[in-house]
Each structure stands twice: as C-alpha cells, then as structure tokens.
Design a protein around this motif. Structure first.
Motif, PDB file in Angstrom:
ATOM      1  N   VAL A  53       0.829  -1.216   0.000  1.00 45.36           N
ATOM      2  CA  VAL A  53       0.000   0.000   0.000  1.00 45.36           C
ATOM      3  C   VAL A  53       0.860   1.262   0.000  1.00 45.36           C
ATOM      4  CG1 VAL A  53      -2.038  -1.095   1.049  1.00 45.36           C
ATOM      5  CG2 VAL A  53      -0.245  -0.131   2.521  1.00 45.36           C
ATOM      6  N   ASP A  54       2.029   1.184  -0.611  1.00 45.54           N
ATOM      7  CA  ASP A  54       2.991   2.281  -0.544  1.00 45.54           C
ATOM      8  C   ASP A  54       2.522   3.559  -1.233  1.00 45.54           C
ATOM      9  OD1 ASP A  54       3.384   0.462  -2.805  1.00 45.54           O
ATOM     10  OD2 ASP A  54       5.000   1.810  -3.403  1.00 45.54           O
ATOM     11  N   ASN A  55       1.516   3.486  -2.117  1.00 46.48           N
ATOM     12  CA  ASN A  55       0.996   4.675  -2.797  1.00 46.48           C
ATOM     13  C   ASN A  55      -0.180   5.314  -2.053  1.00 46.48           C
ATOM     14  OD1 ASN A  55       2.786   4.404  -5.017  1.00 46.48           O
ATOM     15  ND2 ASN A  55       1.447   2.834  -5.872  1.00 46.48           N
ATOM     16  N   LEU A  56      -0.607   4.705  -0.957  1.00 44.89           N
ATOM     17  CA  LEU A  56      -1.804   5.166  -0.242  1.00 44.89           C
ATOM     18  C   LEU A  56      -1.447   5.916   1.033  1.00 44.89           C
ATOM     19  CD1 LEU A  56      -3.990   1.934  -0.532  1.00 44.89           C
ATOM     20  CD2 LEU A  56      -4.089   3.993  -1.965  1.00 44.89           C
ATOM     21  N   THR A  57      -2.284   6.866   1.385  1.00 51.50           N
ATOM     22  CA  THR A  57      -2.197   7.523   2.684  1.00 51.50           C
ATOM     23  C   THR A  57      -3.071   6.724   3.643  1.00 51.50           C
ATOM     24  OG1 THR A  57      -1.873   9.664   1.637  1.00 51.50           O
ATOM     25  CG2 THR A  57      -2.573   9.673   3.947  1.00 51.50           C
ATOM     26  N   ILE A  58      -2.456   6.240   4.718  1.00 53.70           N
ATOM     27  CA  ILE A  58      -3.141   5.370   5.675  1.00 53.70           C
ATOM     28  C   ILE A  58      -3.357   6.135   6.978  1.00 53.70           C
ATOM     29  CG2 ILE A  58      -3.038   3.211   6.970  1.00 53.70           C
ATOM     30  CD1 ILE A  58      -3.260   2.761   3.941  1.00 53.70           C
ATOM     31  N   GLY A  59      -4.626   6.368   7.293  1.00 53.95           N
ATOM     32  CA  GLY A  59      -4.999   7.021   8.537  1.00 53.95           C
ATOM     33  C   GLY A  59      -5.312   5.983   9.602  1.00 53.95           C
ATOM     34  N   HIS A  60      -5.079   6.337  10.837  1.00 58.21           N
ATOM     35  CA  HIS A  60      -5.298   5.379  11.934  1.00 58.21           C
ATOM     36  C   HIS A  60      -5.923   6.067  13.147  1.00 58.21           C
ATOM     37  CE1 HIS A  60      -1.846   6.968  14.213  1.00 58.21           C
ATOM     38  NE2 HIS A  60      -1.202   7.032  13.053  1.00 58.21           N
ATOM     39  N   SER A  61      -6.252   5.254  14.122  1.00 57.91           N
ATOM     40  CA  SER A  61      -6.784   5.702  15.417  1.00 57.91           C
ATOM     41  C   SER A  61      -8.107   6.443  15.268  1.00 57.91           C
ATOM     42  CB  SER A  61      -5.750   6.574  16.153  1.00 57.91           C
ATOM     43  OG  SER A  61      -4.520   5.895  16.267  1.00 57.91           O
ATOM     44  N   PHE A  62      -8.878   6.088  14.249  1.00 60.44           N
ATOM     45  CA  PHE A  62     -10.185   6.707  14.035  1.00 60.44           C
ATOM     46  C   PHE A  62     -11.153   6.182  15.087  1.00 60.44           C
ATOM     47  CE2 PHE A  62     -14.356   6.769  11.789  1.00 60.44           C
ATOM     48  CZ  PHE A  62     -14.465   8.136  11.635  1.00 60.44           C
ATOM     49  N   ASP A  63     -11.735   7.069  15.839  1.00 64.15           N
ATOM     50  CA  ASP A  63     -12.624   6.705  16.945  1.00 64.15           C
ATOM     51  C   ASP A  63     -13.941   6.136  16.403  1.00 64.15           C
ATOM     52  OD1 ASP A  63     -14.810   7.327  19.030  1.00 64.15           O
ATOM     53  OD2 ASP A  63     -12.933   7.655  20.142  1.00 64.15           O
ATOM     54  N   VAL A  64     -14.353   5.002  16.939  1.00 70.30           N
ATOM     55  CA  VAL A  64     -15.596   4.386  16.458  1.00 70.30           C
ATOM     56  C   VAL A  64     -16.809   5.287  16.692  1.00 70.30           C
ATOM     57  CG1 VAL A  64     -14.772   2.001  16.559  1.00 70.30           C
ATOM     58  CG2 VAL A  64     -15.894   2.999  18.550  1.00 70.30           C
ATOM     59  N   GLU A  65     -16.770   6.120  17.713  1.00 68.28           N
ATOM     60  CA  GLU A  65     -17.887   7.060  17.927  1.00 68.28           C
ATOM     61  C   GLU A  65     -17.945   8.082  16.798  1.00 68.28           C
ATOM     62  OE1 GLU A  65     -20.412   6.619  19.997  1.00 68.28           O
ATOM     63  OE2 GLU A  65     -19.339   4.776  20.505  1.00 68.28           O
ATOM     64  N   ASP A  66     -16.788   8.491  16.285  1.00 71.11           N
ATOM     65  CA  ASP A  66     -16.784   9.358  15.102  1.00 71.11           C
ATOM     66  C   ASP A  66     -17.316   8.589  13.891  1.00 71.11           C
ATOM     67  OD1 ASP A  66     -15.844  11.623  16.406  1.00 71.11           O
ATOM     68  OD2 ASP A  66     -13.745  11.064  16.086  1.00 71.11           O
ATOM     69  N   GLY A  67     -17.071   7.296  13.853  1.00 66.84           N
ATOM     70  CA  GLY A  67     -17.609   6.460  12.789  1.00 66.84           C
ATOM     71  C   GLY A  67     -19.126   6.497  12.742  1.00 66.84           C
ATOM     72  N   ARG A  68     -19.748   6.578  13.902  1.00 70.60           N
ATOM     73  CA  ARG A  68     -21.215   6.660  13.945  1.00 70.60           C
ATOM     74  C   ARG A  68     -21.703   7.948  13.284  1.00 70.60           C
ATOM     75  NH1 ARG A  68     -22.370   2.352  17.177  1.00 70.60           N
ATOM     76  NH2 ARG A  68     -20.909   1.919  18.856  1.00 70.60           N
ATOM     77  N   LYS A  69     -20.944   9.029  13.408  1.00 62.90           N
ATOM     78  CA  LYS A  69     -21.313  10.291  12.749  1.00 62.90           C
ATOM     79  C   LYS A  69     -21.273  10.151  11.232  1.00 62.90           C
ATOM     80  CE  LYS A  69     -19.362  12.939  16.549  1.00 62.90           C
ATOM     81  NZ  LYS A  69     -18.214  13.752  16.974  1.00 62.90           N
ATOM     82  N   TRP A  70     -20.473   9.217  10.739  1.00 67.64           N
ATOM     83  CA  TRP A  70     -20.363   8.942   9.306  1.00 67.64           C
ATOM     84  C   TRP A  70     -21.335   7.838   8.878  1.00 67.64           C
ATOM     85  CZ3 TRP A  70     -17.387  11.092   5.421  1.00 67.64           C
ATOM     86  CH2 TRP A  70     -16.529  12.116   5.831  1.00 67.64           C
ATOM     87  N   ASP A  71     -22.228   7.426   9.767  1.00 77.96           N
ATOM     88  CA  ASP A  71     -23.190   6.350   9.515  1.00 77.96           C
ATOM     89  C   ASP A  71     -22.526   5.001   9.272  1.00 77.96           C
ATOM     90  OD1 ASP A  71     -25.379   8.062   9.804  1.00 77.96           O
ATOM     91  OD2 ASP A  71     -25.512   8.472   7.658  1.00 77.96           O
ATOM     92  N   LEU A  72     -21.323   4.818   9.794  1.00 77.66           N
ATOM     93  CA  LEU A  72     -20.623   3.555   9.616  1.00 77.66           C
ATOM     94  C   LEU A  72     -21.187   2.502  10.552  1.00 77.66           C
ATOM     95  CD1 LEU A  72     -16.901   4.746   9.475  1.00 77.66           C
ATOM     96  CD2 LEU A  72     -18.502   4.425   7.583  1.00 77.66           C
ATOM     97  N   TYR A  73     -21.139   1.269  10.105  1.00 78.99           N
ATOM     98  CA  TYR A  73     -21.457   0.154  10.980  1.00 78.99           C
ATOM     99  C   TYR A  73     -20.240  -0.117  11.851  1.00 78.99           C
ATOM    100  CZ  TYR A  73     -25.569  -0.628   8.131  1.00 78.99           C
ATOM    101  OH  TYR A  73     -26.770  -0.477   7.486  1.00 78.99           O
ATOM    102  N   ILE A  74     -20.497  -0.432  13.112  1.00 77.75           N
ATOM    103  CA  ILE A  74     -19.446  -0.727  14.073  1.00 77.75           C
ATOM    104  C   ILE A  74     -19.624  -2.183  14.506  1.00 77.75           C
ATOM    105  CG2 ILE A  74     -18.375  -0.078  16.265  1.00 77.75           C
ATOM    106  CD1 ILE A  74     -18.494   2.234  14.159  1.00 77.75           C
ATOM    107  N   SER A  75     -18.529  -2.927  14.493  1.00 76.95           N
ATOM    108  CA  SER A  75     -18.576  -4.321  14.920  1.00 76.95           C
ATOM    109  C   SER A  75     -17.764  -4.523  16.178  1.00 76.95           C
ATOM    110  CB  SER A  75     -18.032  -5.246  13.825  1.00 76.95           C
ATOM    111  OG  SER A  75     -18.935  -5.341  12.755  1.00 76.95           O
ATOM    112  N   GLU A  76     -18.172  -5.523  16.947  1.00 74.04           N
ATOM    113  CA  GLU A  76     -17.392  -5.969  18.092  1.00 74.04           C
ATOM    114  C   GLU A  76     -16.538  -7.138  17.629  1.00 74.04           C
ATOM    115  OE1 GLU A  76     -20.177  -6.967  21.150  1.00 74.04           O
ATOM    116  OE2 GLU A  76     -20.677  -4.877  21.549  1.00 74.04           O
ATOM    117  N   GLY A  77     -15.311  -7.174  18.105  1.00 75.83           N
ATOM    118  CA  GLY A  77     -14.416  -8.259  17.738  1.00 75.83           C
ATOM    119  C   GLY A  77     -14.953  -9.607  18.180  1.00 75.83           C
TER     120      GLY A  77
END
Length: 171
Positions: free
Chosen positions: A88-112
């Motif tokens: 993935v050397d051509n991609l910008t990889i973001g991390h540490s995205f808070d799952v609560e912020d994911g809810r603001k994006w209407d993302l589905y959240i899963s439990e491991g």
C-alpha cells in the motif's frame, strides 16, 4: 435514519497518518473528489486485497482529480504494521479513528469476535466528497464484502465529470 445526505456537508475528518502527519478532509482540496475509504483493519484479508488493488490504481484516480485517504480504527502500531506488510505504498493510511466518530459517518461498528480483531472497529465504507466537503456518494457496508469495484468507480467518475452529473439521494 441516516445522518449523511448527498449535497450536505460531511462530518469533520481529521486523522493521524502513518507518515506522521495529521490529515484533514477540509484541507484535501481535490480537483473533483476526495475518496475516503474506511476499512476494518489489519485483521481483515478482504481489506488487504481491496487496498492493494487500489494501490495499483492511485494514478488512475489522480488523473480523474480524486484524492484518496484510507482510514481504520487500528492503533498507530497496527497501521504501521499494515504499511509494512501490505502493498500500500501509494496510499495515505490514517489510523486511530474513533468508532464514535464512525457513527457520525453512519458507519457500521462491529465488536471483535476473534483474538485477532480489536474490541470494536468500523466496517467498510467508501465516500466520494466534493471539494466543498459535501457528500457526493456513499457506499456503506455492514460486512467485509460487496464493496464498490475500483475499475467501475473510475468509469463512473469519468461520466460524472464529463456530464456534470449531480449527487443523487438527497431527498
């Protein structure tokens, strides 16, 4: 009820990246779109295949005026391991995205459900966002599979750009 609507502003998105920078959607300034891809994380072999495919097509998207960011709720260490182990050397990889912020994006959240999975993580989604930070299109999944194909997406973006096709689904 969905929070996100086409032609409306998307939530703020500021993430730390594996290259040590803070990436801010508001600063992206694409010619046509910013493509935000949320992925499950290093534990997901489907994500690996998907991002590695995208990695080979970055210039095709750039040619269409599309900036790309890939984001997960993985820790910095897991995101760095992703960059080391995946192609993935051509991609910008973001991390540490808070799952609560994911809810603001209407993302589905899963439990491991496996030891290799984080306790909570975002499920995949792909957003095309206009330079003014309004939503153009969204594909939000509750499972790791059935994601938009990049070859098809490039063709669609060509059509959208040529025909000035408006965002749909706003009603």
């Amino acid at each position: 009820m969905k929070n996100l609507r086409p032609r409306q502003a998307v939530p703020e998105l500021i993430v730390k990246t594996t290259n040590g920078m803070d990436w801010n959607l508001r600063d992206s300034q694409p010619e046509n779109f910013t493509m935000v891809i949320f992925y499950r994380g290093i534990h997901c072999p489907v994500c690996k295949k998907y991002l590695e495919e995208l990695n080979t097509m970055v210039n095709d998207f750039k040619d269409k005026g599309v900036n790309i960011i890939c984001v997960s709720s993985n820790t910095k260490e897991l995101a760095e391991k992703t960059v080391e182990e995946w192609d993935v050397d051509n991609l910008t990889i973001g991390h540490s995205f808070d799952v609560e912020d994911g809810r603001k994006w209407d993302l589905y959240i899963s439990e491991g459900i496996k030891d290799s999975e984080p306790s909570e993580f975002v499920e995949p989604a792909l957003f095309l966002i206009r330079p003014d930070s309004t939503l153009y299109s969204a594909s939000i999944q509750s499972m790791p599979f059935a994601r938009p194909q990049f070859v098809d997406l490039i063709k669609s973006i060509s059509f959208v750009n040529k025909e000035d096709y408006p965002a749909r689904g706003e009603a």
